[in-house]
Every structure is written in C-alpha cells, then in structure tokens.
Design a protein around this motif. Structure first.
Motif, PDB file in Angstrom:
ATOM      1  N   ASP A 118       3.775  13.219   9.476  1.00  0.00           N
ATOM      2  CA  ASP A 118       3.114  12.638  10.647  1.00  0.00           C
ATOM      3  C   ASP A 118       1.794  11.972  10.281  1.00  0.00           C
ATOM      4  O   ASP A 118       1.414  10.955  10.870  1.00  0.00           O
ATOM      5  CB  ASP A 118       2.881  13.712  11.706  1.00  0.00           C
ATOM      6  N   ALA A 119       1.079  12.536   9.302  1.00  0.00           N
ATOM      7  CA  ALA A 119      -0.185  11.941   8.867  1.00  0.00           C
ATOM      8  C   ALA A 119       0.056  10.566   8.253  1.00  0.00           C
ATOM      9  O   ALA A 119      -0.674   9.594   8.530  1.00  0.00           O
ATOM     10  CB  ALA A 119      -0.885  12.851   7.861  1.00  0.00           C
ATOM     11  N   ALA A 120       1.084  10.459   7.408  1.00  0.00           N
ATOM     12  CA  ALA A 120       1.404   9.171   6.787  1.00  0.00           C
ATOM     13  C   ALA A 120       1.787   8.140   7.838  1.00  0.00           C
ATOM     14  O   ALA A 120       1.357   6.975   7.780  1.00  0.00           O
ATOM     15  CB  ALA A 120       2.545   9.357   5.785  1.00  0.00           C
ATOM     16  N   GLU A 121       2.570   8.554   8.820  1.00  0.00           N
ATOM     17  CA  GLU A 121       3.003   7.624   9.862  1.00  0.00           C
ATOM     18  C   GLU A 121       1.837   7.174  10.733  1.00  0.00           C
ATOM     19  O   GLU A 121       1.746   5.994  11.104  1.00  0.00           O
ATOM     20  CB  GLU A 121       4.094   8.273  10.715  1.00  0.00           C
ATOM     21  N   ALA A 122       0.926   8.096  11.054  1.00  0.00           N
ATOM     22  CA  ALA A 122      -0.209   7.746  11.907  1.00  0.00           C
ATOM     23  C   ALA A 122      -1.133   6.751  11.210  1.00  0.00           C
ATOM     24  O   ALA A 122      -1.541   5.736  11.800  1.00  0.00           O
ATOM     25  CB  ALA A 122      -0.978   9.007  12.292  1.00  0.00           C
ATOM     26  N   PHE A 123      -1.474   7.026   9.961  1.00  0.00           N
ATOM     27  CA  PHE A 123      -2.367   6.117   9.232  1.00  0.00           C
ATOM     28  C   PHE A 123      -1.708   4.744   9.085  1.00  0.00           C
ATOM     29  O   PHE A 123      -2.364   3.707   9.279  1.00  0.00           O
ATOM     30  CB  PHE A 123      -2.693   6.697   7.857  1.00  0.00           C
ATOM     31  N   VAL A 125       8.872  17.462   3.501  1.00  0.00           N
ATOM     32  CA  VAL A 125       8.610  16.345   2.593  1.00  0.00           C
ATOM     33  C   VAL A 125       9.851  16.025   1.770  1.00  0.00           C
ATOM     34  O   VAL A 125      10.234  14.855   1.618  1.00  0.00           O
ATOM     35  CB  VAL A 125       7.408  16.673   1.684  1.00  0.00           C
ATOM     36  N   LEU A 126      10.515  17.046   1.241  1.00  0.00           N
ATOM     37  CA  LEU A 126      11.686  16.806   0.401  1.00  0.00           C
ATOM     38  C   LEU A 126      12.893  16.387   1.231  1.00  0.00           C
ATOM     39  O   LEU A 126      13.717  15.586   0.767  1.00  0.00           O
ATOM     40  CB  LEU A 126      12.002  18.038  -0.429  1.00  0.00           C
ATOM     41  N   ALA A 127      12.995  16.893   2.444  1.00  0.00           N
ATOM     42  CA  ALA A 127      14.085  16.446   3.323  1.00  0.00           C
ATOM     43  C   ALA A 127      13.972  14.947   3.585  1.00  0.00           C
ATOM     44  O   ALA A 127      14.975  14.232   3.656  1.00  0.00           O
ATOM     45  CB  ALA A 127      14.065  17.219   4.634  1.00  0.00           C
ATOM     46  N   ALA A 128      12.718  14.461   3.725  1.00  0.00           N
ATOM     47  CA  ALA A 128      12.506  13.032   3.956  1.00  0.00           C
ATOM     48  C   ALA A 128      12.703  12.204   2.692  1.00  0.00           C
ATOM     49  O   ALA A 128      13.069  11.027   2.757  1.00  0.00           O
ATOM     50  CB  ALA A 128      11.094  12.813   4.508  1.00  0.00           C
ATOM     51  N   ALA A 129      12.480  12.820   1.528  1.00  0.00           N
ATOM     52  CA  ALA A 129      12.503  12.073   0.269  1.00  0.00           C
ATOM     53  C   ALA A 129      13.886  12.002  -0.374  1.00  0.00           C
ATOM     54  O   ALA A 129      14.154  11.073  -1.138  1.00  0.00           O
ATOM     55  CB  ALA A 129      11.533  12.699  -0.724  1.00  0.00           C
ATOM     56  N   LEU A 130      14.753  12.956  -0.090  1.00  0.00           N
ATOM     57  CA  LEU A 130      16.056  13.030  -0.763  1.00  0.00           C
ATOM     58  C   LEU A 130      17.139  12.476   0.163  1.00  0.00           C
ATOM     59  O   LEU A 130      17.544  13.136   1.124  1.00  0.00           O
ATOM     60  CB  LEU A 130      16.372  14.485  -1.141  1.00  0.00           C
ATOM     61  N   LEU A 132       5.634   4.754   2.527  1.00  0.00           N
ATOM     62  CA  LEU A 132       5.238   6.101   2.910  1.00  0.00           C
ATOM     63  C   LEU A 132       5.923   7.131   2.018  1.00  0.00           C
ATOM     64  O   LEU A 132       7.154   7.146   1.924  1.00  0.00           O
ATOM     65  CB  LEU A 132       5.597   6.367   4.376  1.00  0.00           C
ATOM     66  N   ARG A 133       5.116   7.962   1.366  1.00  0.00           N
ATOM     67  CA  ARG A 133       5.623   9.041   0.522  1.00  0.00           C
ATOM     68  C   ARG A 133       4.799  10.308   0.783  1.00  0.00           C
ATOM     69  O   ARG A 133       3.962  10.693  -0.018  1.00  0.00           O
ATOM     70  CB  ARG A 133       5.530   8.671  -0.964  1.00  0.00           C
ATOM     71  N   VAL A 190       0.846  -1.191   0.000  1.00  0.00           N
ATOM     72  CA  VAL A 190       0.000   0.000   0.000  1.00  0.00           C
ATOM     73  C   VAL A 190       0.882   1.241   0.000  1.00  0.00           C
ATOM     74  O   VAL A 190       1.824   1.343   0.803  1.00  0.00           O
ATOM     75  CB  VAL A 190      -0.922   0.031   1.245  1.00  0.00           C
ATOM     76  N   LEU A 191       0.580   2.190  -0.880  1.00  0.00           N
ATOM     77  CA  LEU A 191       1.294   3.465  -0.928  1.00  0.00           C
ATOM     78  C   LEU A 191       0.496   4.503  -0.154  1.00  0.00           C
ATOM     79  O   LEU A 191      -0.677   4.747  -0.449  1.00  0.00           O
ATOM     80  CB  LEU A 191       1.467   3.909  -2.378  1.00  0.00           C
ATOM     81  N   VAL A 192       1.102   5.100   0.866  1.00  0.00           N
ATOM     82  CA  VAL A 192       0.446   6.112   1.703  1.00  0.00           C
ATOM     83  C   VAL A 192       1.119   7.447   1.422  1.00  0.00           C
ATOM     84  O   VAL A 192       2.297   7.640   1.755  1.00  0.00           O
ATOM     85  CB  VAL A 192       0.551   5.744   3.196  1.00  0.00           C
ATOM     86  N   CYS A 193       0.394   8.370   0.796  1.00  0.00           N
ATOM     87  CA  CYS A 193       1.031   9.611   0.319  1.00  0.00           C
ATOM     88  C   CYS A 193       0.110  10.822   0.527  1.00  0.00           C
ATOM     89  O   CYS A 193      -0.366  11.409  -0.442  1.00  0.00           O
ATOM     90  CB  CYS A 193       1.432   9.473  -1.140  1.00  0.00           C
ATOM     91  N   PRO A 194      -0.125  11.223   1.779  1.00  0.00           N
ATOM     92  CA  PRO A 194      -0.983  12.388   2.025  1.00  0.00           C
ATOM     93  C   PRO A 194      -0.246  13.709   1.898  1.00  0.00           C
ATOM     94  O   PRO A 194       0.987  13.768   1.948  1.00  0.00           O
ATOM     95  CB  PRO A 194      -1.408  12.175   3.483  1.00  0.00           C
TER      96      PRO A 194
END
Length: 372
Positions: free
Chosen positions: A18-23, A51-56, A38-39, A3-7
């Motif tokens: 935090d929303a992605a982690e909670a869900f 978001v970009l700090a977490a993605a790069l 999680l994206r 499942v891809l969670v990407c809010p």
C-alpha cells in the motif's frame, strides 16, 4: 523517467504494498508520463508473505486458520510457488496481534506457526522458507515444536504450558517433529545468538513487554531450552551461538535445530523481486519504512536498497514515517536524501493517522524536483 519504488512496511500503519501504491499515485499525478516500477519489500518480518505473493506470478496463496500468540484465532497464509512455501511468522506470532496490556513474552506462544508449516507440507511443499521478525514471542519455538508433535515436557513427563517462562522446567520433547523431511530456511536479517547480553531475551524482550526481571527469567529458560534442542539429531553444534538463533524470540534456534539454515531476508526478497535487475534500468529509486534510524543502517530493507543503488550509481531517496538517522549516516549507506511524514505533516500523530495521504502528497511534491 523510470522510477523504482520499493519500500518496506511502515510498521503499525501501512503495508509495503500500500505504501508503494500511495507514493506512486502521488508521483503520477504530478508527472503522468513517467514510468513507475513497484517492488514492495520485506526483510522477513511483517509483510513478508504479502510482498512475495505480489512478486511471484505463479504462486498460489493458501489461507490457513491458525492461532495467535495468546491462542486466539488468527489467519495465516502459505505462499506456494512450486514446491517452495513462503511463510511469515509475524502473521500468527506478531507483536501487532497483541494489545499493549497483553504484551508479556513469558506467556506468548509460537504454536500458530507450526500450524502453518504443517499446512504447507500437506500442500506438497518440500522447502519451507520462514520469514522471521516482528514477533511478540520469546519461547524459542517451543510452541512451534508442540504443534509439530514434539511438545516440551517437564521432568515428570507432563506437557508444559505455553510461553517462554515455562521452559525453566523443560527436560525433554514428547515426540519427533513431523515435517516429512522438508528443508527449512529461516529468512531474517537478525544475526543475534539465542542467549546472553546480545540474545533474544535481552535485546528484543523489553519491546515485547518484558521487565528487567523477566529478561533474566526468560534467558535462563532459553538456556535450559537450548540444551533440549541441542539433543535433536539435526541440531548444529553450538546451536545457541549460531547467528540468527535469537531471531523472533528464539524461533531461529528451533528452525536451526530442525536442520534449517539462515539466509538474509532482504537478500532473498531482492532476488525474488528481481530488484537488482530493475535497479539497472531506472534513473531513481525510492525506498522507505516507518522509522529510518540507526537500526536501518544495519542490514534492514533501506540499507539493502541504498547499498545496491549506490553500487550502480543510482540516486536513492528515502521516505519514512520519521527520520532519526543523520545526513552523514544516511549518506554512508548510499542514501541521497530523506523525507519524513512527521516533518511533512508537522505532527507525529497525523503521520501515524494518515500515512497513505502523506505518501501520496510527498510523491506529488518530489516528482517535479526529480523529473524534469
């Protein structure tokens, strides 16, 4: 099940991360054998830097002391990936930095954003990608230019005070912006022009505290300001009418005048987070935001995710703080079903107070329905 969670962020309550982690925590409590990717996403507004700090994976995050929209100390960040810097304007210009009684775009400034751009250039950045959205300002980037060494001046040559209203007296700039020829990219999904009925003041001014009279004053001030910006040698012809010039209270116009270009915020984030590649490998995508409404259908994060999922035949579930868009409208962009925290709790106040709890509980409830 994968499942891809990407809010997106749930504005004013919880970040996209935090929303992605909670869900996901709720989902895994019910289906621990599933794989959740999680994206968290952003369209350039609040949460863009995080978001970009977490993605790069190789990015460095620089913390920069700056000032907020009323000149109070504020902290911003520069996400530096090689020689490209990603900067979120809302960190120092955001509406969330102002109490309700302080919301007055006649006086708020974008000066702090200029501080972040200078810090990025000093750190070695040659490309500056600026996320626009969620601002509490309407000064057309005048504060930004002042921080870069090109303060707006009155006809007598005096520096003008901060804020959009003062630009009614602007005659020129008191210097040349100092950015060492860095390339500028404005990341936004707002395509408004600078002026008029569809411009920065009329469309977004009221939510920043502008009265009807303020809107007319601010639009007149930006009309004068547009003439000053147009005189810059790097400004495109017809600056005020360029799509995106009205983004973030006219910050888009200032960045365009500095030779920048506009790109889709959600498109950029989709690319950097490899969202489309992840969509090809999952059975379900879950996205969301604070309010899923008519604006969500026009180029926001949820629409970008749902459209991409539909193209690949992947079902898309939207989990939002509240859902105002109808089922037919949601289906038109590729949304399979929607769920809201307000409906889950039975109270808007509870949804605002406990978003993480609500997202965990919805994740735990939805997992058995989708994962067999």
């Amino acid at each position: 099940m994968r499942v891809l969670v990407c809010p997106d962020k749930f504005a004013g309550t919880i970040t996209a991360v935090d929303a992605a982690e909670a869900f996901s925590a709720g989902w895994l409590a019910a289906r621990p054998g599933d794989e959740l990717v999680l994206r968290p996403l952003s369209d350039g507004g609040p949460g863009f830097a995080g978001v970009l700090a977490a993605a790069l994976p190789h990015a460095r995050v620089l913390t920069v002391p700056a000032t907020g929209p009323l000149g109070r100390p504020a902290e911003g960040h520069v996400v530096l990936d090689g020689t490209t810097a990603y900067i979120e304007s809302a960190e120092v210009c955001g509406l969330h930095l102002l109490a309700d009684a302080e919301r007055d775009p006649k006086h708020t400034t974008t000066f702090g954003l200029g501080t972040l751009l200078l810090a990025a250039v000093e750190a070695g950045a040659t490309t500056l990608v600026v996320g626009l959205g969620g601002s509490g300002t309407n000064d057309g980037g005048a504060g930004l230019l002042a921080a870069l060494g090109a303060a707006p001046l009155s006809p007598s040559g005096y520096a003008l005070p901060f804020g959009g209203a003062a630009l009614t007296e602007c005659a020129s700039l008191g210097g040349t912006p100092r950015l060492r020829d860095a390339r500028i990219v404005a990341a936004t999904d707002v395509d408004s022009p600078l002026l008029g009925l569809h411009g920065a003041s009329a469309v977004y001014g009221p939510q920043k505290g502008a009265t009807r009279e303020d809107v007319f004053l601010l639009d007149a001030a930006l009309t004068r300001w547009a003439g000053v910006l147009q005189a810059l040698p790097t400004a495109p012809a017809g600056l005020a009418d360029q799509p995106g010039a009205g983004a973030a209270g006219g910050l888009g116009a200032a960045l365009l005048a500095l030779g920048g270009r506009v790109t889709s915020g959600i498109g950029l984030v989709r690319e950097l987070t490899r969202l489309d590649a992840e969509l090809e490998e999952v059975s379900l995508v879950v996205t969301g935001e604070g309010a899923f409404d008519e604006q969500s259908l026009r180029g926001k994060v949820v629409a970008g995710v749902a459209n991409a999922a539909r193209d690949l035949g992947v079902p898309c579930v939207v989990v939002a703080g509240r859902v105002d868009a109808g089922r037919r409208e949601a289906a038109s962009i590729g949304v399979t079903e929607t769920h809201s925290l307000v409906q889950h709790f039975g109270s808007a106040a509870e949804a605002l107070a406990r978003p993480a709890d609500g997202l965990r509980e919805l994740g735990e409830r939805l997992a058995p329905q989708w994962s067999r």
